[in-house]
Design an enzyme around this catalytic site. Structure first.
Site: not given
Ligand code: DGL
Length: 283
Positions: A12-13, A76, A155, A187, A189
């Site tokens: 993932d990022s 992701c 994040e 997403c 996240h």
């Protein structure tokens, strides 16, 4: 090493894909996981397809060549939307993405055929979810909204509170007005924000976390191929989870505190491993 005892590689990022790692760890506790979070290039959402493609293929090369991953999980949605088809042609191991299982589940769950999708700008603008859903049922009405600020909040380790609630209200107001009865969290996240999203959307809207479907797909594949991890020697019984990131400075302390509680992973110790060193820093 036995074929099945090679790890599952995830990417993932940043910390979003850990929501997928959690589901896989819960459903396949004996499996070894190697996770790569590309915090150096976070966020992927506003980047071009070409940029994301470059980062993702570099990470997959690393996971297969150096970590000997037996399969790759694109944890992701942006990476899935931009690279899944090509990655499946390019690599000798199966590559799992976020979309298919989530879309099928959404279609099964919806009663009024009005489905919402939230994700990054990249995912939403790629139309990948919209297309995949309409391929399953052309009568569907699909409402899609990009929610990039959610990625930053997660994040930062900011999963609840006034700012998250206000942001969620702002992003989700149109979807509520559209009368959707299913919302795909497109997403990785976003599952950290489920309590807030649920509060805003109300109990009548079913939230779909693609990670749950992905874990099921990976489990089925391991069984079919006879590639589940074999617990032989004592050494092999202790499954490991390795969490690598490209830039340690970009992991927030608050995330580490709150994230490990939320994820319920046995350990959440990140190691910095910059596989992009020597490349032009375009972050
Ligand atoms: N977690 C990622 C996704 O599922 C990417 C978020 C970002 O880097 O913008 O799309």
């Amino acid at each position: 090493m036995k074929e099945g005892n090679r790890p599952i590689g995830l990417l993932d990022s940043g910390v979003g894909g850990l929501t997928v790692a959690r589901e896989i760890a819960l459903s396949l506790p004996e499996e070894e996981l190697v996770y790569y979070g590309d915090t150096l290039h976070l966020p992927y959402g506003p980047r071009t397809r070409e940029e994301v493609r470059g980062f993702v293929f570099k990470i997959i090369d690393f996971l297969i060549e150096e970590k000997r991953a037996k399969t790759i999980v694109l944890a992701c949605n942006t990476a899935t939307a931009f690279t899944l088809e090509e990655a499946r042609r390019r690599y000798p191991v199966p590559v799992f993405g976020t979309l298919d299982g989530a879309c099928k589940k959404a279609v099964r769950e919806s009663r009024n055929q009005k489905i919402g999708v939230i994700g990054t700008e990249g995912t939403i603008n790629s139309q990948a979810y919209q297309r995949a859903l309409l391929e399953l049922d052309e009568r569907l009405q699909v409402f899609a909204t990009a929610c990039p600020r959610f990625v930053e909040l997660v994040e930062e380790g900011n999963f609840a509170g006034r700012e998250v609630f206000d942001t969620a209200n702002r992003y989700l107001d149109g979807l509520k007005g559209a009368g959707i009865d299913v919302l795909i969290l497109g997403c990785t996240h976003f599952p950290y924000l489920i309590p807030v999203i649920r509060r805003v959307m109300g109990d009548k809207v079913t939230l779909i976390n693609p990670a749950v479907e992905m874990a099921g797909e990976v489990k089925k594949w391991l069984k079919q191929e006879g590639l589940a991890r074999q617990n032989g020697s004592h050494q092999e019984q202790i499954s490991q989870q390795e969490f690598l990131i490209s830039d340690m400075k970009r992991i927030s302390k608050t995330f580490l505190e709150k994230g490990s509680k939320f994820l319920k992973l046995p350990s959440l110790n990140f190691t910095e491993k910059n596989i992009f060193e020597g490349e032009e820093d375009d972050s």
